[in-house]
Design an enzyme around this catalytic site. Structure first.
Site, PDB file in Angstrom:
ATOM      1  N   TRP A  65       0.820  -1.211   0.000  1.00  0.00           N
ATOM      2  CA  TRP A  65       0.000   0.000   0.000  1.00  0.00           C
ATOM      3  C   TRP A  65       0.863   1.274   0.000  1.00  0.00           C
ATOM      4  O   TRP A  65       0.557   2.235   0.673  1.00  0.00           O
ATOM      5  CB  TRP A  65      -0.996   0.010   1.163  1.00  0.00           C
ATOM      6  CG  TRP A  65      -1.623  -1.324   1.400  1.00  0.00           C
ATOM      7  CD1 TRP A  65      -1.503  -2.083   2.521  1.00  0.00           C
ATOM      8  CD2 TRP A  65      -2.441  -2.074   0.502  1.00  0.00           C
ATOM      9  NE1 TRP A  65      -2.197  -3.258   2.374  1.00  0.00           N
ATOM     10  CE2 TRP A  65      -2.792  -3.281   1.144  1.00  0.00           C
ATOM     11  CE3 TRP A  65      -2.910  -1.860  -0.790  1.00  0.00           C
ATOM     12  CZ2 TRP A  65      -3.574  -4.261   0.545  1.00  0.00           C
ATOM     13  CZ3 TRP A  65      -3.698  -2.833  -1.391  1.00  0.00           C
ATOM     14  CH2 TRP A  65      -4.025  -4.007  -0.725  1.00  0.00           C
ATOM     15  N   GLN A  81     -19.593   0.319 -17.550  1.00  0.00           N
ATOM     16  CA  GLN A  81     -20.287  -0.780 -16.901  1.00  0.00           C
ATOM     17  C   GLN A  81     -21.563  -0.267 -16.232  1.00  0.00           C
ATOM     18  O   GLN A  81     -21.587  -0.020 -15.041  1.00  0.00           O
ATOM     19  CB  GLN A  81     -19.347  -1.391 -15.853  1.00  0.00           C
ATOM     20  CG  GLN A  81     -19.878  -2.578 -15.135  1.00  0.00           C
ATOM     21  CD  GLN A  81     -19.668  -3.856 -15.895  1.00  0.00           C
ATOM     22  OE1 GLN A  81     -18.651  -4.047 -16.524  1.00  0.00           O
ATOM     23  NE2 GLN A  81     -20.633  -4.730 -15.834  1.00  0.00           N
ATOM     24  N   PHE A  82     -22.631  -0.106 -17.014  1.00  0.00           N
ATOM     25  CA  PHE A  82     -23.873   0.440 -16.464  1.00  0.00           C
ATOM     26  C   PHE A  82     -24.457  -0.441 -15.373  1.00  0.00           C
ATOM     27  O   PHE A  82     -25.189   0.030 -14.505  1.00  0.00           O
ATOM     28  CB  PHE A  82     -24.901   0.713 -17.564  1.00  0.00           C
ATOM     29  CG  PHE A  82     -25.595  -0.505 -18.091  1.00  0.00           C
ATOM     30  CD1 PHE A  82     -26.822  -0.887 -17.574  1.00  0.00           C
ATOM     31  CD2 PHE A  82     -25.020  -1.260 -19.106  1.00  0.00           C
ATOM     32  CE1 PHE A  82     -27.475  -2.012 -18.058  1.00  0.00           C
ATOM     33  CE2 PHE A  82     -25.662  -2.378 -19.590  1.00  0.00           C
ATOM     34  CZ  PHE A  82     -26.891  -2.770 -19.070  1.00  0.00           C
ATOM     35  N   THR A  83     -24.123  -1.721 -15.367  1.00  0.00           N
ATOM     36  CA  THR A  83     -24.699  -2.631 -14.382  1.00  0.00           C
ATOM     37  C   THR A  83     -24.222  -2.335 -12.956  1.00  0.00           C
ATOM     38  O   THR A  83     -24.792  -2.876 -12.000  1.00  0.00           O
ATOM     39  CB  THR A  83     -24.407  -4.102 -14.728  1.00  0.00           C
ATOM     40  OG1 THR A  83     -22.983  -4.296 -14.758  1.00  0.00           O
ATOM     41  CG2 THR A  83     -25.017  -4.480 -16.070  1.00  0.00           C
TER      42      THR A  83
END
Length: 180
Positions: A65, A81-83
């Site tokens: 990180w 990605q409309f879903t």
């Protein structure tokens, strides 16, 4: 605006049996655009994509990180990605009413890509094909996956002597997040 970031060693998009884009080490980013999203939401998501430290320190791989995609000179593959805005709480059929309609979403998505290219290195940014049936192939390293969202949230500012709640859009400038 909502995005799923996945740390990858490789990723590609295929449309109609042809690989149209591919990357090596970097981020695979699925981008969903909601009905009330704007360019300001795109800016928030872009800032997070480019600055979130999801990679290990290149000089000491045991330190996790420590590095962003920019720090490692990584690549980014974005796919609309409309879903990501599907409501699945009622019944078994997803409801997509919270996803922006096609044409305004296409315009905002392309603006998002242009802003991302301006903020980083255009040659490091790849894209799927908006609205197409795509096959996405990736090797998720870790696996490491994050969801980021540009929606407003409240936080308590712990940096001041005043403990009043403050409303912020996007990333917080201090304090702990409180669920909306």
């Amino acid at each position: 605006m909502r995005a799923i970031l996945q740390r990858v060693t490789s990723a590609s998009v295929t449309v109609e049996n042809e690989v149209i884009s591919q990357i090596s080490k970097g981020l695979m980013v699925l981008v969903g655009i909601g009905t009330d999203d704007t360019l300001a939401d795109a800016s928030i998501i872009i800032n997070k994509i480019l600055s979130l430290r999801v990679f290990n320190d290149p000089t000491n791989p045991d330190k996790m990180w420590k590095s962003s995609v920019k720090d490692i000179d990584g690549e980014i593959l974005c796919v609309s990605q409309f879903t990501l805005f599907a409501n699945t709480t009622k019944g078994n059929k997803p409801d997509f009413h919270k996803a922006m309609s096609t044409e305004p979403s296409r315009e905002l998505y392309h603006s998002f890509l242009e802003q991302l290219k301006k903020a980083y290195k255009p040659e490091k940014i790849q894209d799927g094909k908006f609205g197409a049936m795509m096959n996405v192939n990736l090797t998720n390293e870790g696996p490491v996956t994050f969801t980021i969202d540009s929606r407003k949230f409240e936080y308590v500012d712990t940096t001041s002597s005043n403990d009043k709640k403050k409303s912020k859009t996007g990333s917080k400038s201090g304090g702990a997040e409180i669920a909306p």
